[in-house]
Design an enzyme around this catalytic site. Structure first.
Site, PDB file in Angstrom:
ATOM      1  N   TYR A 172       0.865  -1.187   0.000  1.00  0.00           N
ATOM      2  CA  TYR A 172       0.000   0.000   0.000  1.00  0.00           C
ATOM      3  C   TYR A 172       0.898   1.231   0.000  1.00  0.00           C
ATOM      4  O   TYR A 172       1.840   1.318   0.792  1.00  0.00           O
ATOM      5  CB  TYR A 172      -0.923   0.018   1.237  1.00  0.00           C
ATOM      6  CG  TYR A 172      -1.707   1.307   1.310  1.00  0.00           C
ATOM      7  CD1 TYR A 172      -2.837   1.494   0.513  1.00  0.00           C
ATOM      8  CD2 TYR A 172      -1.281   2.356   2.109  1.00  0.00           C
ATOM      9  CE1 TYR A 172      -3.521   2.691   0.523  1.00  0.00           C
ATOM     10  CE2 TYR A 172      -1.962   3.567   2.124  1.00  0.00           C
ATOM     11  CZ  TYR A 172      -3.079   3.733   1.331  1.00  0.00           C
ATOM     12  OH  TYR A 172      -3.749   4.917   1.332  1.00  0.00           O
TER      13      TYR A 172
ATOM     14  N   LYS B 122       3.882  10.561   8.089  1.00  0.00           N
ATOM     15  CA  LYS B 122       3.127  10.173   9.291  1.00  0.00           C
ATOM     16  C   LYS B 122       3.772  10.656  10.593  1.00  0.00           C
ATOM     17  O   LYS B 122       3.517  11.778  11.026  1.00  0.00           O
ATOM     18  CB  LYS B 122       2.914   8.665   9.300  1.00  0.00           C
ATOM     19  CG  LYS B 122       1.923   8.220   8.207  1.00  0.00           C
ATOM     20  CD  LYS B 122       1.605   6.754   8.349  1.00  0.00           C
ATOM     21  CE  LYS B 122       0.659   6.232   7.298  1.00  0.00           C
ATOM     22  NZ  LYS B 122      -0.732   6.517   7.527  1.00  0.00           N
TER      23      LYS B 122
ATOM     24  N   ASP C 200       9.377   2.752   0.886  1.00  0.00           N
ATOM     25  CA  ASP C 200       8.286   3.568   1.432  1.00  0.00           C
ATOM     26  C   ASP C 200       8.230   3.328   2.944  1.00  0.00           C
ATOM     27  O   ASP C 200       7.661   2.343   3.406  1.00  0.00           O
ATOM     28  CB  ASP C 200       6.968   3.173   0.755  1.00  0.00           C
ATOM     29  CG  ASP C 200       5.769   3.935   1.315  1.00  0.00           C
ATOM     30  OD1 ASP C 200       5.923   4.617   2.349  1.00  0.00           O
ATOM     31  OD2 ASP C 200       4.677   3.841   0.727  1.00  0.00           O
TER      32      ASP C 200
HETATM   33  N1  PMP Z   1       2.623   4.755   2.128  1.00  0.00           N
HETATM   34  C1  PMP Z   1       2.317   4.016   3.207  1.00  0.00           C
HETATM   35  C2  PMP Z   1       3.158   2.809   3.519  1.00  0.00           C
HETATM   36  C3  PMP Z   1       1.241   4.365   4.022  1.00  0.00           C
HETATM   37  O1  PMP Z   1       0.946   3.603   5.086  1.00  0.00           O
HETATM   38  C4  PMP Z   1       0.491   5.514   3.689  1.00  0.00           C
HETATM   39  C5  PMP Z   1      -0.689   5.974   4.535  1.00  0.00           C
HETATM   40  N2  PMP Z   1      -1.484   5.013   5.077  1.00  0.00           N
HETATM   41  C6  PMP Z   1       0.836   6.261   2.561  1.00  0.00           C
HETATM   42  C7  PMP Z   1       1.911   5.851   1.803  1.00  0.00           C
HETATM   43  C8  PMP Z   1       0.053   7.487   2.170  1.00  0.00           C
HETATM   44  O2  PMP Z   1       0.228   8.512   3.098  1.00  0.00           O
HETATM   45  P1  PMP Z   1      -0.847   9.686   3.232  1.00  0.00           P
HETATM   46  O3  PMP Z   1      -2.082   9.059   3.804  1.00  0.00           O
HETATM   47  O4  PMP Z   1      -0.182  10.656   4.167  1.00  0.00           O
HETATM   48  O5  PMP Z   1      -1.065  10.253   1.878  1.00  0.00           O
END
Ligand code: PMP
Length: 435
Positions: free
Chosen positions: A151, A281, A252
């Site tokens: 994700y 985050k 990521d």
């Molecule tokens: N990459 C990962 C691994 C995530 O967990 C998330 C958010 N859940 C994102 C990207 C996207 O981040 P955002 O919700 O701040 O756009």
């Protein structure tokens, strides 16, 4: 559900449902949200006076809890200087100091920082960096290779590398680029790795290397795509394959960054450095939306050294001073405290507290890594009923599908972690009856 609007809390919820979308929800949402009046430490105080122990850190972000005096002070002090100025042609101390700090603590070789306004945008920027890097070397490489169960966010570029089944691909398939998907990383964390585990990915890479700009994946912990933990040796082998085939590696770390998996960054489990890395985050301690994409000097040189001579991204709120200042304060606070001991302690409590779920007929797996605890059940859970059980226990969690999971703030006490674990086991016990 009928709502009594003469009650001021119910009125607020009715007004919410009349005008607001919530994440991944219908309009109006299937069942009413809980109204939060305030939050401090690891407690959410509801408008009706109830208090819930937070087991979510507001989706991995609020690692120090809410209303931390150091972070509050950083925001107040920064707002006295300036809340925002554009980043095109201007700079400021909070952004410079934040970038220097990020370069100092992230895996070796990552030297340049692009400040983004959210995690999804950080992924878009990472993809652009990779594509522009190859363009700079005179190669048209616009495909990505990724793994299943991943994700990476909700914007189009990020969606295209989310798991094609659990993500939202099918809804948008005609408009999304078609990338390459290797099997979900195996084995699970703690199990012995062998090269067979990565053979299919190796083959995809070997056959398509001239088209592939980068491999992108979440290191060690796959979050929203399945809450899975995989072996560090897989990541180390992937790094070696990317080097062998001259393909960039994008890590990521948006969910895992800043200690969550037990290491400061999940890449540290495998002692590897990616070419490009996304963080977000917990970077701001959960105060404001900000993320960052870091890259090596080689990637930056490749992007900058050829037409158009610039990285083609520049959001309005890039480098926002408030978000930069609170990120700086949050990371310094993390590094100056015993974060690792705290995460290890939470890990131990979660292992103990979630253990009883292992014997339940409805439970497929129980897993814990760092300050992340997961109970995977066999059947999808009915959200409204689950939420009621959790709130009865005085706990805030937001399960999805077959996954009941927690990633509590690092400041959580043993008692709070025990309470969260107990609530999770209780929900797992009742699955099948709480329909
Ligand atoms: N990459 C990962 C691994 C995530 O967990 C998330 C958010 N859940 C994102 C990207 C996207 O981040 P955002 O919700 O701040 O756009």
């Amino acid at each position: 559900m009928a709502i009594d609007v003469s009650d001021p809390i119910m009125d607020l919820i009715a007004r919410d449902r009349a005008v607001l979308w919530h994440p991944y929800a219908a309009m109006p949402m299937a069942f009413p949200p809980l109204a939060v009046a305030s939050a401090s430490g690891n407690r959410l105080r509801l408008e009706d006076g109830r208090e819930l122990v937070d087991g979510m850190s507001s989706w991995w972000a609020a690692i120090h809890g809410y209303g931390h005096p150091v972070l509050d002070a950083a925001v107040r002090s920064q707002v006295d200087d300036m809340a925002h100025v554009m980043f095109g042609g201007l700079t400021h101390r909070p952004a410079v100091e934040l970038a220097e700090l990020l370069v100092g603590i992230t895996p070796a070789g990552l030297e340049h920082v692009f400040l983004c306004d959210s995690g999804s945008v950080a992924v878009e920027v990472a993809i652009k960096m990779a594509v522009q890097y190859w363009a700079g070397r005179g190669e048209l490489r616009q495909r990505l290779l990724t793994v299943r169960s991943g994700y990476h966010g909700d914007t189009a570029g990020a969606m295209a590398v989310c798991d094609p089944d659990t993500g939202m691909h099918h809804l948008f398939s005609a408009m999304l680029p078609r990338h390459l998907f290797a099997p979900t990383p195996e084995p699970t964390f703690g199990k012995p790795f062998c090269t067979d585990h990565i053979a299919e990915l190796a083959q995809l890479l070997a056959h398509n290397r001239d088209e592939i700009a980068a491999v992108i994946l979440e290191p060690i912990v796959q979050g929203a795509g399945g809450m899975r933990f995989y072996a560090p040796a897989y990541l180390a082998a992937l790094r070696a394959l990317c080097d062998e085939h001259d393909v960039l590696l994008i890590a990521d770390e948006i969910a895992t960054g800043f200690g969550r998996s037990g290491k400061l960054f999940a890449c540290d489990h495998a002692e590897i450095s990616p070419d490009i890395m996304c963080v977000g985050k917990a970077m701001t301690g959960g105060y404001l939306s900000m993320a960052a994409t870091l890259c090596t000097r080689e990637v930056a040189d490749g992007v900058s050294g050829a037409e158009p001579g610039a990285l083609m991204h520049g959001p309005t709120f890039m480098g926002n001073p408030l978000a930069s200042a609170v990120s700086l304060a949050s990371i310094r606070l993390l590094l100056s405290g015993p974060w690792c001991d705290r995460v290890v302690r939470i890990e131990g409590r979660l292992r103990e507290g979630l253990g009883p779920a292992k014997g339940l007929a409805n439970v497929a797996d129980v897993r814990v890594l760092g300050a992340i605890g997961v109970i995977e059940v066999r059947e999808a859970l009915p959200m409204a009923a689950m939420q009621a059980v959790l709130v009865e226990h005085g706990v805030w969690l937001r399960p999805f599908g077959r996954l009941l999971y927690t990633m509590p703030p690092y400041i959580s006490t043993d008692d709070d972690v025990d309470l969260i674990a107990c609530a999770m086991v209780s929900v797992a016990e009742q699955v099948g009856v709480v329909r």
